[in-house]
Motif scaffolding. Sequence first.
Motif, PDB file in Angstrom:
ATOM      1  N   HIS A  95     -38.738  89.950   5.410  1.00 35.02           N
ATOM      2  CA  HIS A  95     -38.065  89.802   4.113  1.00 35.02           C
ATOM      3  C   HIS A  95     -37.044  88.662   4.158  1.00 35.02           C
ATOM      4  N   PHE A  96     -36.204  88.663   5.186  1.00 36.87           N
ATOM      5  CA  PHE A  96     -35.201  87.607   5.284  1.00 36.87           C
ATOM      6  C   PHE A  96     -35.830  86.252   5.594  1.00 36.87           C
ATOM      7  N   ALA A  97     -36.934  86.253   6.335  1.00 37.96           N
ATOM      8  CA  ALA A  97     -37.646  84.995   6.593  1.00 37.96           C
ATOM      9  C   ALA A  97     -38.211  84.426   5.285  1.00 37.96           C
ATOM     10  N   GLN A  98     -38.698  85.304   4.408  1.00 36.84           N
ATOM     11  CA  GLN A  98     -39.215  84.850   3.111  1.00 36.84           C
ATOM     12  C   GLN A  98     -38.088  84.283   2.244  1.00 36.84           C
ATOM     13  N   ILE A  99     -36.942  84.927   2.249  1.00 37.22           N
ATOM     14  CA  ILE A  99     -35.798  84.403   1.486  1.00 37.22           C
ATOM     15  C   ILE A  99     -35.383  83.052   2.040  1.00 37.22           C
ATOM     16  N   ARG A 100     -35.319  82.950   3.365  1.00 38.32           N
ATOM     17  CA  ARG A 100     -34.922  81.683   3.995  1.00 38.32           C
ATOM     18  C   ARG A 100     -35.898  80.572   3.630  1.00 38.32           C
ATOM     19  N   ALA A 101     -37.192  80.900   3.540  1.00 37.71           N
ATOM     20  CA  ALA A 101     -38.210  79.899   3.214  1.00 37.71           C
ATOM     21  C   ALA A 101     -38.039  79.355   1.791  1.00 37.71           C
ATOM     22  N   LEU A 102     -37.412  80.132   0.913  1.00 38.69           N
ATOM     23  CA  LEU A 102     -37.170  79.685  -0.462  1.00 38.69           C
ATOM     24  C   LEU A 102     -36.028  78.664  -0.544  1.00 38.69           C
ATOM     25  N   CYS A 103     -35.227  78.609   0.493  1.00 39.81           N
ATOM     26  CA  CYS A 103     -34.003  77.798   0.465  1.00 39.81           C
ATOM     27  C   CYS A 103     -34.261  76.346   0.851  1.00 39.81           C
ATOM     28  N   SER A 104     -33.382  75.483   0.347  1.00 43.52           N
ATOM     29  CA  SER A 104     -33.384  74.077   0.760  1.00 43.52           C
ATOM     30  C   SER A 104     -32.807  74.005   2.173  1.00 43.52           C
ATOM     31  N   PRO A 105     -32.945  72.872   2.875  1.00 43.26           N
ATOM     32  CA  PRO A 105     -32.383  72.765   4.232  1.00 43.26           C
ATOM     33  C   PRO A 105     -30.872  73.056   4.281  1.00 43.26           C
ATOM     34  N   GLU A 106     -30.122  72.609   3.270  1.00 41.97           N
ATOM     35  CA  GLU A 106     -28.684  72.878   3.253  1.00 41.97           C
ATOM     36  C   GLU A 106     -28.426  74.376   3.073  1.00 41.97           C
TER      37      GLU A 106
END
Length: 175
Positions: free
Chosen positions: A120-131
């Motif tokens: 779940h947290f990996a999926q949220i992280r994947a939605l984010c920009s590098p910053e």
Amino acid sequence: MNRLKTNKYIGGVVIALAILNVVLLSFLWVGHQEIQKTRPENGLKVLEERLNLTDEQKEQVKSLRDVHFEEIQKFRRASQEARQELHNLWGSDHSQDKVDVLTKRLGELQVSQEKATYDHFAQIRALCSPEQQATFDKLIKDVLRQGSQGGPRNGQRPFPNDRGRGGPPPPRDGR
């Protein structure tokens, strides 16, 4: 005359107790508000604010979160059922094999729940920009560090008989 003094005294005590009750209730209400700020549903707001998510990202995160909580609820229900079945074995003749199967099942459910949370947290992280990912990583590390410093019973309230370090209470007045 003595009766009048007694009535005034009782009246004063009643007024003082009423004021004390109001003060106590105010402290409890303010404390309740502080607890509300740390509830899981507010975690989404913290995530949105800290990562400065766009409206599209907010919707995607909310959708992921809803799916995740449904999945976790399934694991919790299955775990509770297995735990209940295990505890029901106390009052009956049972084989050690049944105990082993149920405890293994409980372990598998815990592993599945941890994996689902990681995904779940990996999926949220994947939605984010590098910053945003850098901020996300720092936020997760802070949360994990706080969880590991939770004190007795991982941040939960201690049991009434917990003495902190496990020793006897200190002696009183030289006794």
